[in-house]
Design an enzyme around this catalytic site. Structure first.
Site, short mmCIF file in Angstrom:
data_model
loop_
_atom_site.label_atom_id
_atom_site.label_comp_id
_atom_site.label_asym_id
_atom_site.label_seq_id
_atom_site.Cartn_x
_atom_site.Cartn_y
_atom_site.Cartn_z
N HIS A 66 0.83 -1.25 0.07
CA HIS A 66 0.11 -0.12 0.06
C HIS A 66 0.92 1.29 -0.01
O HIS A 66 1.34 1.87 1.17
CB HIS A 66 -1.00 -0.04 1.33
CG HIS A 66 -1.88 1.00 1.50
ND1 HIS A 66 -3.12 0.78 1.22
CD2 HIS A 66 -1.73 2.56 1.52
CE1 HIS A 66 -4.10 1.86 1.48
NE2 HIS A 66 -2.94 2.97 1.62
N ASN B 168 -2.35 8.34 -1.78
CA ASN B 168 -2.47 7.15 -2.49
C ASN B 168 -1.90 6.93 -3.85
O ASN B 168 -2.35 7.97 -4.62
CB ASN B 168 -4.14 6.50 -2.58
CG ASN B 168 -4.50 6.32 -0.91
OD1 ASN B 168 -3.67 5.69 -0.30
ND2 ASN B 168 -5.30 6.83 -0.52
N HIS C 231 2.22 5.13 -0.94
CA HIS C 231 1.65 6.58 -1.32
C HIS C 231 2.71 7.20 -2.27
O HIS C 231 3.92 6.95 -2.19
CB HIS C 231 1.54 7.14 0.04
CG HIS C 231 0.24 6.87 0.75
ND1 HIS C 231 -0.27 7.71 1.75
CD2 HIS C 231 -0.54 5.63 0.59
CE1 HIS C 231 -1.37 6.96 2.30
NE2 HIS C 231 -1.53 6.00 1.55
N CYS D 97 -2.40 13.37 1.15
CA CYS D 97 -1.51 13.14 2.02
C CYS D 97 -2.04 13.89 3.30
O CYS D 97 -1.72 15.02 3.42
CB CYS D 97 -0.02 13.37 1.99
SG CYS D 97 1.12 12.91 3.33
MG MG Z 1 -3.55 5.12 1.81
#
Ligand code: MG
Length: 308
Positions: free
Chosen positions: A213, A255, A215, A246
């Site tokens: 996951h 993301n 960013h 963010c």
């Molecule tokens: Mg995220």
């Protein structure tokens, strides 16, 4: 010349869409339940099979997602799709069970500082609390995923020891979580760091039990994903349009954008089951419902601009 790179790419990978939850949770705009339904349905229409729709955290913590119960009743669920919701405690689980989701997710941070700020618990307290959620969820036939945040760095503590993350992940698997999604919460990760972190995790756990996951706050999300892909990771979280800024740097990207991920994977001959044109349509819905341009690069540039 050493050209071992990309010798064992997979035929397909799984994309885990988080925009309705992780994206909208970090957006300032108030979005109606109807407009959230439009987004989820557009995402499903693109072929996405795994969508995290909402969260059953207390509405006092995250008022943006207080309509979780209604939303899950309103969305169209295509056959074969897995819809998920964050579920921090037993109360959340009861609500989730009433909506018929296939999957829930629990979440915590590697770093004490972030976990304390995020859920007002120590890491040990979070893990202890999951015991009220995970086993009962499994007994009801749900799958349970876990998010492990701040593995690439903590906004309050700086560097994080990945070995702590490995130890926490082992406990999450022992509890019965089927997959742990490793998170670069502040979007600070870089490729060599990613290699080192994943080496530690892949020495302990099968690659299919791990997801990434990432960013894109500093533009490195896709580079880190490619390292993970090369090392055997086969599930990647992403958010259409890069929805969800963010939280630690207002205005900055959060993301990884799903369309940037899918564009790259498809160009590498890796299938996702997603129609990129329809995904861009979902990105336009996302942009419309939050009333701002989104940072996803393929959404902005388009797929076909290079064609003559
Ligand atoms: Mg995220």
């Amino acid at each position: 010349m050493n050209t071992t790179l990309f010798q064992s790419l997979p035929d397909a990978v799984s994309v885990y869409e988080v925009s309705p939850r992780d994206g909208l949770q970090n957006e300032a705009a108030a979005v109606s339940t109807y407009n959230k339904t439009r987004l989820v349905d557009a995402l499903a229409e693109s072929g996405l099979q795994r969508i995290e729709v909402t969260s059953f955290v207390s509405p006092r913590w995250i008022p943006q997602l207080s309509d979780a119960d209604d939303l899950l009743k309103m969305v169209h669920r295509p056959p074969g799709a897995t819809y998920s919701a964050l579920c921090p405690n037993r109360q959340g689980l009861e609500r989730a069970l009433a909506t018929g989701v296939e999957e829930i997710a629990v979440f915590l941070s590697v770093s004490e500082g972030h976990n304390k700020r995020n859920v007002n618990k120590s890491v040990a307290e979070s893990l202890a609390g999951f015991r009220d959620v995970v086993q009962p969820a499994l007994e009801h036939g749900l799958r349970v995923r876990a998010y492990l945040s701040t593995l690439w760095g903590c906004p309050y503590e700086g560097e994080v020891d990945p070995k702590r993350g490995v130890a926490i992940t082992r406990q999450l698997f022992d509890m019965g979580c089927y997959q742990v999604s490793l998170g670069d919460t502040i979007g600070a990760g870089t490729p060599l760091q990613t290699k080192r972190i994943l080496e530690m995790f892949l020495a302990e756990f099968p690659s299919e039990r791990l997801a990434m996951h990432m960013h894109d706050t500093r533009g490195t999300a896709l580079a880190n994903v490619i390292v993970g892909l090369e090392m055997g990771i086969r599930t990647f979280d992403a958010s259409v349009g890069g929805l969800g800024g963010c939280p630690y740097a207002p205005g900055a990207a959060g993301n990884l954008a799903t369309e940037d991920l899918v564009y790259t994977l498809h160009a590498m001959g890796i299938q996702t089951g997603i129609d990129l044109d329809k995904l861009l349509e979902a990105g336009r819905v996302a942009s419309a419902i939050v009333g701002r341009d989104l940072p996803g690069k393929v959404l902005r540039a388009g797929v076909r601009s290079l064609r003559r």
